[in-house]
Scaffold this motif. Structure first.
Motif, PDB file in Angstrom:
ATOM      1  N   THR A 120       0.728  -1.124   0.046  1.00 57.16           N
ATOM      2  CA  THR A 120       0.053   0.251   0.023  1.00 57.16           C
ATOM      3  C   THR A 120       0.870   1.262  -0.069  1.00 57.16           C
ATOM      4  O   THR A 120       1.815   1.391   0.597  1.00 57.16           O
ATOM      5  N   VAL A 121       0.486   2.323  -0.628  1.00 56.01           N
ATOM      6  CA  VAL A 121       1.071   3.474  -0.813  1.00 56.01           C
ATOM      7  C   VAL A 121      -0.220   4.286  -0.520  1.00 56.01           C
ATOM      8  O   VAL A 121      -1.227   4.368  -1.116  1.00 56.01           O
ATOM      9  N   THR A 122      -0.203   5.253   0.795  1.00 54.44           N
ATOM     10  CA  THR A 122      -1.397   6.057   0.903  1.00 54.44           C
ATOM     11  C   THR A 122      -1.061   7.423   1.621  1.00 54.44           C
ATOM     12  O   THR A 122      -0.068   7.431   2.586  1.00 54.44           O
ATOM     13  N   GLY A 123      -1.852   8.335   1.121  1.00 57.13           N
ATOM     14  CA  GLY A 123      -1.479   9.660   2.009  1.00 57.13           C
ATOM     15  C   GLY A 123      -0.311  10.351   1.552  1.00 57.13           C
ATOM     16  O   GLY A 123       0.072  11.148   2.452  1.00 57.13           O
ATOM     17  N   GLY A 124       0.350  10.054   0.422  1.00 57.92           N
ATOM     18  CA  GLY A 124       1.666  10.600   0.326  1.00 57.92           C
ATOM     19  C   GLY A 124       1.581  11.850  -0.623  1.00 57.92           C
ATOM     20  O   GLY A 124       0.513  12.013  -1.403  1.00 57.92           O
ATOM     21  N   SER A 125       2.609  12.482  -0.919  1.00 57.20           N
ATOM     22  CA  SER A 125       2.714  13.534  -1.971  1.00 57.20           C
ATOM     23  C   SER A 125       4.222  13.381  -2.759  1.00 57.20           C
ATOM     24  O   SER A 125       5.223  13.249  -2.229  1.00 57.20           O
ATOM     25  N   PHE A 126       3.984  13.140  -4.028  1.00 55.38           N
ATOM     26  CA  PHE A 126       4.966  13.109  -4.908  1.00 55.38           C
ATOM     27  C   PHE A 126       5.124  13.873  -5.966  1.00 55.38           C
ATOM     28  O   PHE A 126       4.099  14.189  -6.827  1.00 55.38           O
ATOM     29  N   GLU A 141       1.636  -6.816  -8.093  1.00 55.56           N
ATOM     30  CA  GLU A 141       0.101  -7.191  -8.198  1.00 55.56           C
ATOM     31  C   GLU A 141      -0.370  -7.123  -7.048  1.00 55.56           C
ATOM     32  O   GLU A 141       0.238  -6.896  -5.782  1.00 55.56           O
ATOM     33  N   THR A 142      -1.713  -6.829  -6.969  1.00 54.73           N
ATOM     34  CA  THR A 142      -2.607  -6.720  -5.668  1.00 54.73           C
ATOM     35  C   THR A 142      -2.253  -5.628  -4.572  1.00 54.73           C
ATOM     36  O   THR A 142      -2.234  -5.823  -3.542  1.00 54.73           O
ATOM     37  N   ASN A 143      -1.707  -4.433  -5.309  1.00 57.40           N
ATOM     38  CA  ASN A 143      -1.281  -3.208  -4.336  1.00 57.40           C
ATOM     39  C   ASN A 143      -2.190  -2.236  -4.448  1.00 57.40           C
ATOM     40  O   ASN A 143      -3.361  -2.279  -5.258  1.00 57.40           O
ATOM     41  N   THR A 144      -2.348  -1.524  -3.610  1.00 61.91           N
ATOM     42  CA  THR A 144      -3.170  -0.259  -3.326  1.00 61.91           C
ATOM     43  C   THR A 144      -2.518   0.911  -3.409  1.00 61.91           C
ATOM     44  O   THR A 144      -1.660   1.137  -2.685  1.00 61.91           O
ATOM     45  N   VAL A 145      -2.821   1.907  -4.181  1.00 61.64           N
ATOM     46  CA  VAL A 145      -2.318   3.206  -4.239  1.00 61.64           C
ATOM     47  C   VAL A 145      -3.577   4.336  -4.258  1.00 61.64           C
ATOM     48  O   VAL A 145      -4.435   4.355  -5.070  1.00 61.64           O
ATOM     49  N   SER A 146      -3.623   4.754  -2.884  1.00 60.78           N
ATOM     50  CA  SER A 146      -4.840   5.650  -2.591  1.00 60.78           C
ATOM     51  C   SER A 146      -4.575   7.102  -1.768  1.00 60.78           C
ATOM     52  O   SER A 146      -3.485   6.870  -0.994  1.00 60.78           O
TER      53      SER A 146
END
Length: 223
Positions: A120-126, A141-146
């Motif tokens: 999971t990658v969440t709440g980040g700033s890029f 696979e089966t990752n969440t980017v939100s």
């Protein structure tokens, strides 16, 4: 914990944090959580390969890294953003990673995950990355980017090369040079409720990709 001023005495505790996340990665064990204090982390890097470096590299499964706030805990790896192989955060073949409320700027790629699953990658700033803010590739696979913001990169979020069954949702991807979200040779992903505005080519770009579900996104003023 990371965010101390001196690695000579930091031991990773809350009262004596390591200076850098890279130092913390040398000590973590599977199941650990690393809390990263506010600050600009711009002076440390590790070697990924003979042609690649990263501010830090994750080599262990089941690791969680949490910043204080993505606008306050910012990683800016040393080197010009145009340098090939300059990453903020790098992992390959790991499972069950979580990156939360961290910022990355000034890298070639903000997060580069190669064959990383169930993470999971969440709440980040890029931002201001020469290539992509978030980059999943080669069988991730089966990752969440939100709930991330990926602005002013070439691509905001990229999924390429047989990257499948991922969920990309509720992200804001604006003012990127080529596309807000890019899928290339990737299938069975879900893109939902993202905002893609003022990207210079495409808001959401699908190329050689099939069986993806795209719904509820707000896409406007891309040209």
């Amino acid at each position: 914990y990371a965010g101390g001023a001196d690695t000579s005495w930091g031991d990773g505790s809350a009262s004596k944090p390591f200076r850098s996340v890279a130092r913390a990665m040398q000590k973590v064990k599977s199941g650990d959580t690393v809390f990263v204090d506010a600050g600009l982390y711009a002076d440390t890097y590790v070697t990924v390969s003979s042609t690649e470096t990263a501010a830090f590299k994750i080599d262990t499964d089941y690791i969680t890294i949490i910043g204080k706030d993505s606008a306050a805990t910012v990683i800016d790896p040393p080197g010009a953003t145009s340098v090939s192989g300059l990453y903020g955060i790098y992992a390959d073949t790991q499972v069950n990673l979580t990156i939360k409320t961290l910022g990355v700027t000034g890298a070639r790629v903000g997060i580069r995950w190669v064959n990383v699953d169930q993470s999971t990658v969440t709440g980040g700033s890029f931002s201001s990355c020469f290539d992509a803010g978030i980059y999943l590739l080669y069988g991730s696979e089966t990752n969440t980017v939100s709930y991330n913001t990926a602005n002013s990169n070439d691509f905001g979020i990229r999924l390429i090369s047989t990257t499948s069954n991922n969920t990309v949702s509720k992200n804001t991807v604006n003012s990127n040079s080529t596309a807000g979200i890019d899928l290339n040779s990737s299938s069975n992903n879900t893109l939902s409720d993202n905002t893609a505005d003022s990207n210079s080519n495409s808001g959401i770009l699908l190329n050689s990709s099939s069986n993806n579900k795209v719904s509820g996104n707000m896409v406007s003023a891309n040209f």
